[in-house]
Write a protein that holds these residues in place. Sequence first.
Motif, PDB file in Angstrom:
ATOM      1  N   GLY A  84       0.767  -1.240   0.000  1.00  0.00           N
ATOM      2  CA  GLY A  84       0.000   0.000   0.000  1.00  0.00           C
ATOM      3  C   GLY A  84       0.800   1.294   0.000  1.00  0.00           C
ATOM      4  N   LYS A  85       2.126   1.200  -0.030  1.00  0.00           N
ATOM      5  CA  LYS A  85       2.948   2.417  -0.085  1.00  0.00           C
ATOM      6  C   LYS A  85       3.007   2.917  -1.524  1.00  0.00           C
ATOM      7  N   THR A  86       3.190   4.207  -1.670  1.00  0.00           N
ATOM      8  CA  THR A  86       3.325   4.783  -3.006  1.00  0.00           C
ATOM      9  C   THR A  86       4.789   5.109  -3.267  1.00  0.00           C
ATOM     10  N   LEU A  87       5.287   4.657  -4.402  1.00  0.00           N
ATOM     11  CA  LEU A  87       6.623   5.011  -4.861  1.00  0.00           C
ATOM     12  C   LEU A  87       6.451   6.147  -5.861  1.00  0.00           C
ATOM     13  N   HIS A  88       7.022   7.289  -5.540  1.00  0.00           N
ATOM     14  CA  HIS A  88       6.828   8.515  -6.325  1.00  0.00           C
ATOM     15  C   HIS A  88       7.912   8.646  -7.401  1.00  0.00           C
ATOM     16  N   PHE A  89       7.838   7.788  -8.403  1.00  0.00           N
ATOM     17  CA  PHE A  89       8.812   7.834  -9.491  1.00  0.00           C
ATOM     18  C   PHE A  89       8.838   9.192 -10.174  1.00  0.00           C
ATOM     19  N   SER A  90       7.687   9.865 -10.217  1.00  0.00           N
ATOM     20  CA  SER A  90       7.596  11.158 -10.901  1.00  0.00           C
ATOM     21  C   SER A  90       8.415  12.247 -10.205  1.00  0.00           C
ATOM     22  N   GLN A  91       8.862  11.997  -8.971  1.00  0.00           N
ATOM     23  CA  GLN A  91       9.625  12.992  -8.225  1.00  0.00           C
ATOM     24  C   GLN A  91      11.126  12.719  -8.245  1.00  0.00           C
ATOM     25  N   TYR A  92      11.545  11.620  -8.858  1.00  0.00           N
ATOM     26  CA  TYR A  92      12.958  11.239  -8.892  1.00  0.00           C
ATOM     27  C   TYR A  92      13.418  11.119 -10.335  1.00  0.00           C
ATOM     28  N   GLY A  93      14.706  10.866 -10.519  1.00  0.00           N
ATOM     29  CA  GLY A  93      15.251  10.892 -11.864  1.00  0.00           C
ATOM     30  C   GLY A  93      15.174  12.322 -12.350  1.00  0.00           C
ATOM     31  N   CYS A  94      14.782  12.504 -13.582  1.00  0.00           N
ATOM     32  CA  CYS A  94      14.513  13.830 -14.124  1.00  0.00           C
ATOM     33  C   CYS A  94      13.716  13.660 -15.405  1.00  0.00           C
ATOM     34  N   SER A  95      13.131  14.731 -15.863  1.00  0.00           N
ATOM     35  CA  SER A  95      12.377  14.647 -17.115  1.00  0.00           C
ATOM     36  C   SER A  95      13.359  14.416 -18.263  1.00  0.00           C
ATOM     37  N   TYR A  96      12.871  13.847 -19.319  1.00  0.00           N
ATOM     38  CA  TYR A  96      13.702  13.617 -20.502  1.00  0.00           C
ATOM     39  C   TYR A  96      14.238  14.943 -21.035  1.00  0.00           C
ATOM     40  N   GLU A  97      13.405  15.953 -21.056  1.00  0.00           N
ATOM     41  CA  GLU A  97      13.830  17.270 -21.542  1.00  0.00           C
ATOM     42  C   GLU A  97      14.961  17.832 -20.683  1.00  0.00           C
ATOM     43  N   ASP A  98      14.828  17.702 -19.349  1.00  0.00           N
ATOM     44  CA  ASP A  98      15.880  18.182 -18.454  1.00  0.00           C
ATOM     45  C   ASP A  98      17.179  17.403 -18.684  1.00  0.00           C
ATOM     46  N   TRP A  99      17.055  16.082 -18.836  1.00  0.00           N
ATOM     47  CA  TRP A  99      18.234  15.244 -19.064  1.00  0.00           C
ATOM     48  C   TRP A  99      18.965  15.675 -20.334  1.00  0.00           C
ATOM     49  N   LYS A 100      18.203  15.954 -21.391  1.00  0.00           N
ATOM     50  CA  LYS A 100      18.829  16.403 -22.643  1.00  0.00           C
ATOM     51  C   LYS A 100      19.533  17.740 -22.460  1.00  0.00           C
ATOM     52  N   ALA A 101      19.071  18.543 -21.499  1.00  0.00           N
ATOM     53  CA  ALA A 101      19.682  19.843 -21.209  1.00  0.00           C
ATOM     54  C   ALA A 101      20.851  19.728 -20.235  1.00  0.00           C
ATOM     55  N   GLY A 102      21.160  18.496 -19.788  1.00  0.00           N
ATOM     56  CA  GLY A 102      22.323  18.294 -18.928  1.00  0.00           C
ATOM     57  C   GLY A 102      22.047  18.041 -17.464  1.00  0.00           C
ATOM     58  N   VAL A 103      20.782  17.939 -17.078  1.00  0.00           N
ATOM     59  CA  VAL A 103      20.449  17.678 -15.677  1.00  0.00           C
ATOM     60  C   VAL A 103      20.781  16.228 -15.336  1.00  0.00           C
ATOM     61  N   LYS A 104      21.386  16.012 -14.175  1.00  0.00           N
ATOM     62  CA  LYS A 104      21.717  14.667 -13.709  1.00  0.00           C
ATOM     63  C   LYS A 104      20.506  14.092 -12.973  1.00  0.00           C
ATOM     64  N   PRO A 105      20.078  12.872 -13.313  1.00  0.00           N
ATOM     65  CA  PRO A 105      18.928  12.265 -12.625  1.00  0.00           C
ATOM     66  C   PRO A 105      19.215  12.040 -11.139  1.00  0.00           C
ATOM     67  N   THR A 106      18.200  12.273 -10.290  1.00  0.00           N
ATOM     68  CA  THR A 106      18.346  12.023  -8.857  1.00  0.00           C
ATOM     69  C   THR A 106      17.985  10.565  -8.568  1.00  0.00           C
ATOM     70  N   PRO A 107      18.598   9.957  -7.557  1.00  0.00           N
ATOM     71  CA  PRO A 107      18.313   8.557  -7.242  1.00  0.00           C
ATOM     72  C   PRO A 107      16.898   8.378  -6.679  1.00  0.00           C
ATOM     73  N   MET A 108      16.313   7.226  -6.922  1.00  0.00           N
ATOM     74  CA  MET A 108      14.969   6.876  -6.452  1.00  0.00           C
ATOM     75  C   MET A 108      15.065   6.448  -4.993  1.00  0.00           C
ATOM     76  N   GLU A 109      15.114   7.434  -4.107  1.00  0.00           N
ATOM     77  CA  GLU A 109      15.387   7.200  -2.689  1.00  0.00           C
ATOM     78  C   GLU A 109      14.335   6.336  -2.002  1.00  0.00           C
ATOM     79  N   GLU A 110      13.116   6.338  -2.481  1.00  0.00           N
ATOM     80  CA  GLU A 110      12.057   5.528  -1.859  1.00  0.00           C
ATOM     81  C   GLU A 110      12.225   4.042  -2.182  1.00  0.00           C
ATOM     82  N   LEU A 111      13.028   3.727  -3.179  1.00  0.00           N
ATOM     83  CA  LEU A 111      13.143   2.352  -3.652  1.00  0.00           C
ATOM     84  C   LEU A 111      14.413   1.659  -3.190  1.00  0.00           C
ATOM     85  N   TYR A 112      15.541   2.377  -3.241  1.00  0.00           N
ATOM     86  CA  TYR A 112      16.803   1.765  -2.837  1.00  0.00           C
ATOM     87  C   TYR A 112      17.582   2.723  -1.942  1.00  0.00           C
TER      88      TYR A 112
END
Length: 156
Positions: free
Chosen positions: A78-106
Amino acid sequence: MKRTITIECQACGGTGLYKGMCERDGAAVVCEQCHGTGKTELTYNEFEGRKEMKGVTRVFEGSFGYFHTDKDTSTEDGKTLHFSQYGCSYEDWKAGVKPTPMEELYCPYIYRNLGIGNAPCSRCKTGCAGIGGRISACRFYSDKAKCWEEWHKKNG
């Protein structure tokens, strides 16, 4: 642009011959990859810039052994894993943003496993102690938020 070059056969190291488990003493066989020429052709596409990948909205640095999605997901308990709040958007990644780790998962140790003795957090050594010292069996895993706090203090 597609290009083709002649390269040394990687299977035989350019000798045209193969010597393996079945070839004894001074015997060898003709290489099956290059048919004895010692060379092969490599066809490749010249790099002209990174291409677009259709259908991607979220980018993560790695999977670290877990399934990832671009949508928030409920677990069996019943827990929610908020994938939408981690990593980064594809557009941001293409602009050079480093994805953040999925802290709720690992935990940080799974994220930055540099091997035994190089644990990223102070609790890793005692938390993973025991049979095999498995990270997934860490006694602090359910309280990994504290490990992430320590990780962020050390790594910005």
